[in-house]
Design a protein around this motif. Structure first.
Motif, PDB file in Angstrom:
ATOM      1  N   GLY A 152       0.811  -1.214   0.000  1.00 45.90           N
ATOM      2  CA  GLY A 152       0.000   0.000   0.000  1.00 45.90           C
ATOM      3  C   GLY A 152       0.843   1.262   0.000  1.00 45.90           C
ATOM      4  O   GLY A 152       0.504   2.250  -0.653  1.00 45.90           O
ATOM      5  N   GLY A 153       1.964   1.247   0.730  1.00 47.00           N
ATOM      6  CA  GLY A 153       2.852   2.410   0.765  1.00 47.00           C
ATOM      7  C   GLY A 153       3.440   2.714  -0.596  1.00 47.00           C
ATOM      8  O   GLY A 153       3.652   3.880  -0.946  1.00 47.00           O
ATOM      9  N   CYS A 154       3.690   1.678  -1.364  1.00 51.37           N
ATOM     10  CA  CYS A 154       4.203   1.858  -2.726  1.00 51.37           C
ATOM     11  C   CYS A 154       3.118   2.486  -3.593  1.00 51.37           C
ATOM     12  O   CYS A 154       3.370   3.452  -4.314  1.00 51.37           O
ATOM     13  N   CYS A 155       1.903   1.955  -3.526  1.00 48.22           N
ATOM     14  CA  CYS A 155       0.807   2.501  -4.336  1.00 48.22           C
ATOM     15  C   CYS A 155       0.572   3.970  -4.006  1.00 48.22           C
ATOM     16  O   CYS A 155       0.326   4.776  -4.911  1.00 48.22           O
ATOM     17  N   ALA A 156       0.680   4.326  -2.732  1.00 54.17           N
ATOM     18  CA  ALA A 156       0.480   5.720  -2.332  1.00 54.17           C
ATOM     19  C   ALA A 156       1.519   6.631  -2.979  1.00 54.17           C
ATOM     20  O   ALA A 156       1.189   7.727  -3.465  1.00 54.17           O
ATOM     21  N   GLN A 157       2.778   6.183  -3.010  1.00 49.89           N
ATOM     22  CA  GLN A 157       3.829   6.990  -3.629  1.00 49.89           C
ATOM     23  C   GLN A 157       3.653   7.053  -5.145  1.00 49.89           C
ATOM     24  O   GLN A 157       3.776   8.119  -5.741  1.00 49.89           O
ATOM     25  N   LYS A 162      -0.770  -0.178 -12.786  1.00 52.34           N
ATOM     26  CA  LYS A 162      -1.828  -1.120 -13.139  1.00 52.34           C
ATOM     27  C   LYS A 162      -2.049  -2.111 -11.998  1.00 52.34           C
ATOM     28  O   LYS A 162      -3.185  -2.422 -11.651  1.00 52.34           O
ATOM     29  N   ARG A 163      -0.957  -2.584 -11.399  1.00 55.73           N
ATOM     30  CA  ARG A 163      -1.059  -3.550 -10.303  1.00 55.73           C
ATOM     31  C   ARG A 163      -1.671  -2.913  -9.053  1.00 55.73           C
ATOM     32  O   ARG A 163      -2.200  -3.608  -8.199  1.00 55.73           O
ATOM     33  N   CYS A 164      -1.598  -1.585  -8.945  1.00 56.50           N
ATOM     34  CA  CYS A 164      -2.250  -0.859  -7.845  1.00 56.50           C
ATOM     35  C   CYS A 164      -3.719  -0.582  -8.162  1.00 56.50           C
ATOM     36  O   CYS A 164      -4.434   0.004  -7.354  1.00 56.50           O
ATOM     37  N   ASN A 165      -4.160  -0.984  -9.362  1.00 57.01           N
ATOM     38  CA  ASN A 165      -5.548  -0.815  -9.808  1.00 57.01           C
ATOM     39  C   ASN A 165      -5.971   0.648  -9.912  1.00 57.01           C
ATOM     40  O   ASN A 165      -7.101   1.001  -9.602  1.00 57.01           O
ATOM     41  N   THR A 170       6.166   1.196 -22.668  1.00 59.09           N
ATOM     42  CA  THR A 170       4.837   1.798 -22.713  1.00 59.09           C
ATOM     43  C   THR A 170       4.091   1.381 -21.452  1.00 59.09           C
ATOM     44  O   THR A 170       4.108   0.216 -21.078  1.00 59.09           O
ATOM     45  N   LEU A 171       3.462   2.365 -20.797  1.00 59.37           N
ATOM     46  CA  LEU A 171       2.692   2.065 -19.579  1.00 59.37           C
ATOM     47  C   LEU A 171       1.466   1.240 -19.931  1.00 59.37           C
ATOM     48  O   LEU A 171       0.683   1.629 -20.802  1.00 59.37           O
ATOM     49  N   PRO A 172       1.308   0.096 -19.247  1.00 57.17           N
ATOM     50  CA  PRO A 172       0.126  -0.748 -19.526  1.00 57.17           C
ATOM     51  C   PRO A 172      -1.126  -0.196 -18.849  1.00 57.17           C
ATOM     52  O   PRO A 172      -1.095   0.563 -17.945  1.00 57.17           O
TER      53      PRO A 172
END
Length: 114
Positions: A55-60, A95-98, A112-114
């Protein structure tokens, strides 16, 4: 855990010897290398596409997703490379953070960003 410690140690060394760029660039007044230092929670997820994204990664990463130019610069920075980040894996984190509003299709160098 070992890769996280390696990531933090390398980032610490770079911080000690690196200089802060004091201009307006992809990430405003902060350099991409400086911003990459904030992504320590993403170490495992940026090296293994099958690792859970904390979650901390997704927040950043969410902070950077609104500025894809900065996101690319951070994930392709020398600091990220020195830490073992694999760009093709790291670019899948939004993408993995939805994130619904991620910059799909944005070109980051050869990726390229998926």
């Amino acid at each position: 855990m070992v890769s996280s410690m390696k990531f933090i140690c390398i980032l610490g060394m770079i911080l000690l010897v690196g200089a802060v760029v004091d201009g307006a660039g992809e990430c405003g007044r902060s350099s991409p290398d400086n911003e990459a230092m904030k992504l320590a929670p993403c170490a495992g997820a940026a090296q293994d596409a099958n690792a859970a994204v904390p979650g901390g990664c997704c927040a950043q990463i969410k902070r950077f997703s609104q500025n894809p130019k900065c996101l690319c610069a951070v994930l392709l920075s020398d600091t990220a490379k020195a830490s073992g980040v694999q760009p093709e894996v790291a670019l899948t984190i939004p993408k993995r953070c939805n994130f619904a509003n991620r910059p799909v299709g944005y070109k980051c160098g050869p990726y390229t960003l998926p």
